[in-house]
Design an enzyme around this catalytic site. Structure first.
Site, mmCIF file in Angstrom:
data_model
loop_
_atom_site.group_PDB
_atom_site.id
_atom_site.type_symbol
_atom_site.label_atom_id
_atom_site.label_comp_id
_atom_site.label_asym_id
_atom_site.label_seq_id
_atom_site.Cartn_x
_atom_site.Cartn_y
_atom_site.Cartn_z
ATOM 1 N N HIS A 82 0.815 -1.220 0.000
ATOM 2 C CA HIS A 82 0.000 0.000 0.000
ATOM 3 C C HIS A 82 0.850 1.272 0.000
ATOM 4 O O HIS A 82 0.351 2.352 -0.305
ATOM 5 C CB HIS A 82 -0.984 -0.003 1.176
ATOM 6 C CG HIS A 82 -0.365 0.204 2.522
ATOM 7 N ND1 HIS A 82 -0.070 -0.826 3.383
ATOM 8 C CD2 HIS A 82 0.004 1.332 3.173
ATOM 9 C CE1 HIS A 82 0.445 -0.342 4.502
ATOM 10 N NE2 HIS A 82 0.501 0.966 4.393
ATOM 11 N N ASP A 112 0.302 -7.934 1.716
ATOM 12 C CA ASP A 112 0.544 -6.496 1.539
ATOM 13 C C ASP A 112 2.045 -6.191 1.515
ATOM 14 O O ASP A 112 2.488 -5.158 2.006
ATOM 15 C CB ASP A 112 -0.147 -5.691 2.653
ATOM 16 C CG ASP A 112 -0.158 -4.190 2.368
ATOM 17 O OD1 ASP A 112 -0.254 -3.813 1.185
ATOM 18 O OD2 ASP A 112 -0.039 -3.397 3.321
ATOM 19 N N SER A 186 4.787 2.303 7.932
ATOM 20 C CA SER A 186 4.474 1.095 7.179
ATOM 21 C C SER A 186 5.658 0.672 6.315
ATOM 22 O O SER A 186 6.237 1.489 5.599
ATOM 23 C CB SER A 186 3.254 1.316 6.286
ATOM 24 O OG SER A 186 2.101 1.528 7.063
#
Length: 329
Positions: A82, A112, A186
């Protein structure tokens, strides 16, 4: 008459009064672990050009922020999908200030994760341990670039452990910890107190009810799973998972196997004649310890491989040959 006033000219007495009579222990610190791992944690900036369909409007550039981890001297970097999804340009900023354009090698929707590559030499690589196992209660440190404030470290413990197999398809099955993950964290590194990589920071827990204030629930992809994903992407350009085509949640304690509860149409299970209610207790000489174990065995089997399933059907032991195929996208 005795002198009751202490003589402060005595240097040893003065030290005991003002500095304490006992030597102090060094404070507990994770500075060494951070200094070992942090050079391998990079900042990632991905740009997407959004074209406005209205006449005369200029294209608009949007930038997404994230972190990544240098996994090898060849320039391979792990991050979250993402962070770089639909990016037209990906820039990697090293901690020494050098900036490199990055190439997207491949990605995996289920975990992810994405693999990037930069053309650079003498890169710092994150410390890794092949058989790294994390336990509930382990102290962990999350390293990343939250809100573009610069490299930042947060600390917590492992709250719950995740799964390391390729059948892992939900972030609820990842490592859970209470080390804070904010926007920009992230894709960064989750390390232990030795500076060894234990996971790739992923996201915080969210749900649809905005009235619930949820704190301290964050997730990371376990190292062993992340490494498997990276190797498959580098070697194949994608992650290849085997597929049987059954649904199961129940483990039969007496027969020591998983119970088939549903069979998908046009699946290997259907083609092999497996039936609802069958209890699979062995796959190619591998005993089934639990449902998760069985799913991982199948997911990590190369497509077009034939496996021997040992089954109890209505209490009677039988065998079936099953040809595993690739998990449909």
């Amino acid at each position: 008459m005795p002198n009751l006033v202490p003589n402060l000219s005595d240097s040893s007495l003065a030290k005991s009064l003002f500095k304490g009579g006992q030597s102090q222990k060094a404070p507990l610190s994770f500075a060494k672990a951070v200094s070992i791992a942090s050079p391998a944690v990079v900042n990632i900036y991905s740009e997407q050009i959004e074209v406005n369909p209205q006449y005369g409007r200029k294209p608009r550039k949007s930038t997404r922020l994230g972190s990544g981890v240098i996994m090898s001297t060849h320039g391979y970097i792990l991050t979250n999908l993402h962070v770089i999804r639909q990016a037209d340009l990906i820039q990697v900023l090293l901690q020494n200030g050098q900036v490199y354009p990055a190439e997207l090698i491949g990605f995996d929707h289920y975990t992810d994760l994405a693999v990037l590559k930069i053309n650079a030499s003498n890169l710092p690589v994150i410390p890794q341990k092949e058989q790294q196992v994390s336990l509930v209660g382990d102290i962990v440190l999350a390293i990343g670039n939250p809100l573009n404030l610069g490299q930042t470290v947060t600390q917590g413990i492992i709250s719950a452990t995740g799964r390391n197999g390729l059948s892992n398809t939900s972030y609820l099955e990842f490592l859970q910890m209470d080390a804070a993950i904010n926007e920009g964290n992230s894709g960064g590194a989750l390390i232990n107190s030795n500076g060894t990589l234990v996971g790739i920071n992923s996201r915080k827990f969210t749900q649809s009810n905005p009235q619930l204030s949820i704190q301290g629930i964050f997730f990371a992809v376990p190292y062993q799973l992340a490494y498997k994903i990276m190797r498959q992407i580098i070697e194949n350009g994608k992650v290849v998972r085997g597929w049987l085509g059954v649904a199961t949640q129940n483990y039969h304690n007496e027969f020591k196997g998983f119970v088939i509860e549903e069979i998908m149409n046009n699946s290997p299970a259907q083609a092999a004649g497996l039936q609802v209610g069958d209890v699979v207790y062995q796959i190619d000489n591998q005993a089934i310890k639990n449902v998760t174990d069985a799913l991982d065995i199948i997911a990590e089997t190369q497509p077009n491989t034939e496996l021997t399933f040992k089954i109890y059907r209505r209490g009677n032991p039988i065998e079936a040959k099953v040809k595993i195929i690739e998990l449909p996208s």
